[in-house]
Every structure is written in C-alpha cells, then in structure tokens.
Enzyme design. Structure first.
Site, PDB file in Angstrom:
ATOM      1  N   GLY A 126     -89.625  20.408  27.069  1.00 42.32           N
ATOM      2  CA  GLY A 126     -89.418  18.998  27.389  1.00 42.32           C
ATOM      3  C   GLY A 126     -90.377  18.061  26.679  1.00 42.32           C
ATOM      4  NE  ARG A 176     -83.857   8.152  21.481  1.00 46.93           N
ATOM      5  CZ  ARG A 176     -83.438   9.372  21.150  1.00 46.93           C
ATOM      6  NH1 ARG A 176     -83.605   9.838  19.925  1.00 46.93           N
ATOM      7  NH2 ARG A 176     -82.848  10.140  22.030  1.00 46.93           N
ATOM      8  CG  ASP A 252     -75.595  17.327  20.311  1.00 44.25           C
ATOM      9  OD1 ASP A 252     -74.941  17.884  19.410  1.00 44.25           O
ATOM     10  OD2 ASP A 252     -76.808  17.536  20.479  1.00 44.25           O
ATOM     11  CG  ASN A 253     -77.892  14.934  17.332  1.00 42.85           C
ATOM     12  OD1 ASN A 253     -78.356  14.697  18.448  1.00 42.85           O
ATOM     13  ND2 ASN A 253     -78.229  15.990  16.632  1.00 42.85           N
TER      14      ASN A 253
HETATM   15  P1  AMP Z   1     -81.543  17.947  19.080  1.00 42.53           P
HETATM   16  O1  AMP Z   1     -81.559  19.033  18.070  1.00 42.53           O
HETATM   17  O2  AMP Z   1     -82.782  17.115  19.070  1.00 42.53           O
HETATM   18  O3  AMP Z   1     -80.311  17.123  19.016  1.00 42.53           O
HETATM   19  O4  AMP Z   1     -81.570  18.662  20.507  1.00 42.53           O
HETATM   20  C1  AMP Z   1     -80.519  19.437  20.970  1.00 42.53           C
HETATM   21  C2  AMP Z   1     -80.672  19.699  22.450  1.00 42.53           C
HETATM   22  O5  AMP Z   1     -81.842  20.455  22.724  1.00 42.53           O
HETATM   23  C3  AMP Z   1     -80.764  18.433  23.274  1.00 42.53           C
HETATM   24  O6  AMP Z   1     -79.976  18.597  24.422  1.00 42.53           O
HETATM   25  C4  AMP Z   1     -82.230  18.329  23.597  1.00 42.53           C
HETATM   26  O7  AMP Z   1     -82.444  17.657  24.807  1.00 42.53           O
HETATM   27  C5  AMP Z   1     -82.663  19.784  23.670  1.00 42.53           C
HETATM   28  N1  AMP Z   1     -84.065  19.942  23.306  1.00 42.53           N
HETATM   29  C6  AMP Z   1     -84.600  19.802  22.076  1.00 42.53           C
HETATM   30  N2  AMP Z   1     -85.933  19.992  22.094  1.00 42.53           N
HETATM   31  C7  AMP Z   1     -86.271  20.275  23.376  1.00 42.53           C
HETATM   32  C8  AMP Z   1     -87.498  20.584  24.043  1.00 42.53           C
HETATM   33  N3  AMP Z   1     -88.664  20.611  23.399  1.00 42.53           N
HETATM   34  N4  AMP Z   1     -87.435  20.831  25.364  1.00 42.53           N
HETATM   35  C9  AMP Z   1     -86.276  20.789  26.021  1.00 42.53           C
HETATM   36  N5  AMP Z   1     -85.092  20.514  25.457  1.00 42.53           N
HETATM   37  C10 AMP Z   1     -85.074  20.254  24.142  1.00 42.53           C
HETATM   38 MG    MG Z   2     -80.124  15.218  19.655  1.00 40.18          MG
END
Ligand code: AMP
Ligand code: MG
Length: 494
Positions: A126, A176, A252-253
């Site tokens: 997190g 953000r 999701d992005n």
């Molecule tokens: P992202 O690659 O940043 O789009 O993240 C993909 C998913 O992984 C999202 O649902 C994020 O909330 C989750 N996520 C990424 N990094 C972390 C982290 N350090 N702790 C918990 N969840 C994460």
């Molecule tokens: Mg993301």
C-alpha cells in the site's frame, strides 16, 4: 476561494451505493516531511497553499489528519492488464479523500497515493517509494503545461518510513487530483458480474459528472461512449505529438474523463523510434509508442462491450450501436494527430496533400534517429529569419539528409495563409524545448534517494513549468542524454 484553510468537500462518489468502494482510512505514517506543494494548482482548486505547507497541511497530505468533510474510500475496479483479464483490482495503495469544486466550477477528486494498505492491496504494502512519487509529480505537471489532459500533482511528502522493493527505499505519498478516478476497468468490474443496476448507476454518475451533454440525446449511453472515444482519440493524439510513451495502457489505467493517469513506466522519447518500448515488464512491445493508438482502440472496444447491457436491452441493437461507435476511433485519432502534426510543422490550413510531407518528416526523423522534441523545435527556428534569442541551432541541427525535405517544407509554407512571424510564434507554442527527459528524471530521483537532496527536483519542476520558452541558461535541460546517460528502461511505480 476560502479565506482560511478549510477544504469544502462534496463527495459524490462516496454517496454512491457501497458496492463501488470500501470505506478505508489512510494508514498514518511516522514522521512526514514536505517535498513540495503545487502552489499554482492550489490556487486553481481554491485551497490555501500556506496552510498546505504548514505542519497541519503536511499531516493532511500524509493521511495522518483527516480534514472535516472528507469521506475516505478505496474504489473497486477490474481491468485488462497486458491484455489479460483481472476481475478484481481496486485502489491498493490509494485513498480517495473526497471531491472539491474548484474555482473553474468543476469537480475534482483529491486522492492520496501511497497511503497504506486497503482491502484491494493483495500482497502489496500500500506504499509508494520516493522515486515513483517524484516521477509522477514531474511528468504529470509537465504534461499539464504541455496542454495534455492529465491527473495533477497537488503535493508530495516523504513518510519517514522505508519501503522495501528490490532494496530499502524512502517512502513517500503523492496527493493527486483528477476530474475523477473512474476507469474503463470500473465499468468492466460491474459488467463482468452481470450487475446491470450498478452499471446503470455508474453510467448515470459519469454522465452527470463528465458528459452532461449526452443526457439530452436519443441514447445517452451511446452518446457517452461516443464522447469517451472522442476524448481518448484526442488524448492519445496529444501523447503521440509529444513523443510520450505511457507504458502501461491497461484498461484500469484509462479514465473515462479522458485524462492521462498512471505515470509508472512512462517516458518521453529522445531519438525518434516508433518501436520504442521503455517498460521493463513490456516484453512483447504491446505498449510501444507506435502501438498506443491501436491499444486505445482496443481498450475502448472493451469499454463498449462492457456497456452493451445499458446501451440497449436488445443485444443485437446494442452490438450494432457499440460497433458503430468503436469504428469511429481510427478516423478521429488520425484526424487529431494529422491536424496536430501540421500545427507542429507550421501548416495552419492543412489539406490531404500535406500527408506525404508530414509522413516524410516522421520517416526522416526515424531514419536519421534525430531527437523528437528538438527536431520540431529546430523547425520552428527555421520558420522565420534570424531569431537569435530563441534559436537552438547550437544544440541541434538537421543532418544533411533533411535538406531536400526542408526545401519542400519551405515551399509549402509559401502557400499557407499566415505570415512567417505569426507562424513561428505558433510553432514555438506547440513545440516544447523542455520535456521531462528520462535521464533528467532519473538524475533527480538519484539525488533525492542517495543524498536526500531535493533541490534538483525543484529546479527541474521549475524549468518544466515553462516548456516553450528557451532560456540559454537552462541548456542542460534541453539537450538529449549523452550515451552514458541514456535510460533504456523504466519500471512500474509499485
Ligand atoms: P498499477 O500498475 O499502478 O496500475 O497498479 C495495478 C494495481 O496494483 C492497482 O490496483 C494498484 O492499486 C495495485 N498496487 C500497485 N502497487 C501496490 C502496492 N504497493 N500495494 C498495494 N497495491 C498496489
Ligand atoms: Mg494503475
């Protein structure tokens, strides 16, 4: 604007039914310290910058003190990541504190990223390391001044705690700001479960919030889809015109608002190479520069598919309508890209006859591996006689292979309506001399991580806030990396 530091929240997403999120407080951190407050943005939001920079403001950005009226939630979504379906995602390291109405009358989310575990964290901690927080701050703010719709960086703090990735790294939190954080993946989440009532609620929320014009049309959901498609076509065209590689265009992005989100493995290109891939985890080149429009189209067809049950109860009619919407994307994208490209070349009144000229320029840049940004910038110099102050001739000159093309270009400008000085001014205003080059971003992160020195970060942010005005004292920020400075890969911000 508020006279005191009070933030007036109005949390429309948290008022939706519970299936859209989980109520979740940020997890406090031990000893937060300020990195930076974005004073220009606080002004636009009607927030008090002095207060944000105060001890109380720092506690707020760190998630340690919740302002009255905030209703913290972690939102749920799903998504296609590198083409593969993931039915359960969500804010795993982010908390939506609430929404504010800005000076422009528009609604904005304030979210903390790196604020601790949530029910969607799975194995993640997190948290966010300092490096990715600085990267997102720098690049998202650069994008904003370059005229690209984007999430914004309101402020950042270090947490005083370490996060463990490949090594121990200092932790940080980014505040953000976005028009909303509703993603294609949010729609997918409810569509995949066959939860049509929730889909209807979500779509109504998005229409009210972002696309009210679709309300009074024959089919508001179809109109919504059309507007999202148009927004994304315009957005990706802008990326292409700046040489920006997003790097992780998972569904999701992609925000329904049409803003750029997720500055993980992103980068601006130095040498032009359409096949350029930067992300360390993108082995197939799915998210290469030259593939971004194609992927946006793919992602939007996932959105269209997810919306089918609310476009029309008759499935065949829904499919027909959704397909017609999706089929507009390539044309919209191409038109936006071509128009923008002509602007960058100083052509104010483009015709289809200009296509060979614009294409040949891209081809030459590729063949000669010239710097993407400086090529357009140098062209702007050449659009009028001697503008010594602005010229970057000492930094960049076209290789000889460009000479015949430059003659064709000059000839074409002869039949364009505007005078040379006006043309040059408008070219300078769309062809930046300063972009957040990867080696500069890495340099700043290294100084922050290894020497606890944030001065290089502040200097880079300042220079990038005036990307179109060349200042000879800031030459080092304008030039491409030396061979030993080239950053060949970027990594996810996780
Ligand atoms: P992202 O690659 O940043 O789009 O993240 C993909 C998913 O992984 C999202 O649902 C994020 O909330 C989750 N996520 C990424 N990094 C972390 C982290 N350090 N702790 C918990 N969840 C994460
Ligand atoms: Mg993301």
């Amino acid at each position: 604007m508020n006279s005191d530091h009070e933030i007036v929240f109005d949390n429309s997403y948290a008022r939706l039914p519970g299936q859209f999120y989980t109520r979740q407080l940020p997890v406090p951190v031990s000893s937060p310290a300020l990195i930076r407050v974005n004073r220009a943005l606080t002004g636009q939001l009607g927030l008090d910058a002095d207060w944000l920079e105060s001890e109380a403001g720092i506690q707020f950005i760190a998630g340690n003190e919740l302002p009255e009226g905030s209703d913290p939630i972690a939102t749920v979504y799903a998504g296609h990541q590198f083409g593969g379906w993931n039915p359960q995602l969500g804010d795993g390291r982010a908390i939506l504190l609430g929404e504010v109405i800005a000076v422009d009358g528009l609604r904005y989310d304030i979210q903390l990223k790196g604020s601790g575990r949530t029910p969607y964290s799975r194995n993640g901690d997190g948290r966010a390391p300092l490096g990715p927080v600085l990267r997102e701050y720098i690049v998202s703010e650069a994008m904003a001044v370059l005229g690209v719709p984007t999430t914004r960086a309101l402020a950042a703090v270090t947490t005083g705690e370490s996060v463990y990735r490949k090594s121990m790294l200092p932790g940080a939190i980014l505040a953000r700001v976005a028009r909303s954080h509703i993603r294609i993946g949010t729609v997918e989440f409810f569509a995949a479960r066959g939860d049509v009532p929730s889909l209807e609620t979500l779509v109504r929320h998005v229409i009210d919030r972002h696309y009210p014009a679709s309300e009074n049309t024959e089919n508001p959901v179809r109109a919504l889809l059309d507007l999202v498609i148009a927004a994304q076509a315009g957005l990706v065209a802008r990326w292409q015109l700046l040489g920006f590689i997003h790097g992780v265009m998972n569904t999701d992005n992609m925000l329904l608002s049409g803003e750029t989100i997720d500055y993980g493995p992103c980068a601006f290109m130095d040498e032009f190479d359409p096949g350029r891939v930067l992300s360390s985890i993108d082995h197939g080149g799915r998210y290469a520069y030259g593939n971004q429009a194609h992927i946006a189209h793919w992602n939007l067809s996932v959105l269209a598919q997810s919306l089918l049950p609310v476009i029309d109860p008759d499935r065949n009619a829904a499919i027909e309508s959704a397909q017609a919407a999706i089929d507009t994307f390539p044309g919209l994208y191409q038109a936006a890209f071509q128009k923008g490209l002509c602007r960058k070349l100083g052509i104010w009144a483009p015709t289809t006859d200009d296509e060979p000229l614009t294409q040949d320029f891209l081809q030459l840049m590729k063949d000669e591996a010239t710097d993407f940004s400086l090529s357009f910038r140098r062209l702007s110099d050449l659009a009028d006689q001697g503008n010594e102050e602005a010229s970057i001739q000492h930094l960049f000159e076209f290789p000889a292979a460009f000479i015949p093309w430059l003659e064709r270009w000059q000839q074409r400008l002869g039949s364009d309506p505007r005078d040379a000085a006006t043309r040059q001014m408008s070219m300078y205003s769309v062809n930046p001399v300063y972009i957040p080059r990867n080696h500069l971003v890495e340099e700043v992160i290294e100084a922050a991580e290894l020497q606890q020195d944030l001065e290089p970060f502040h200097s880079l942010v300042e220079v990038l806030s005036q990307p179109f005005e060349f200042d000879k004292r800031q030459t080092r920020y304008a030039i491409p990396p030396r061979s030993d400075q080239i950053v060949r890969q970027t990594f996810c911000g996780t």
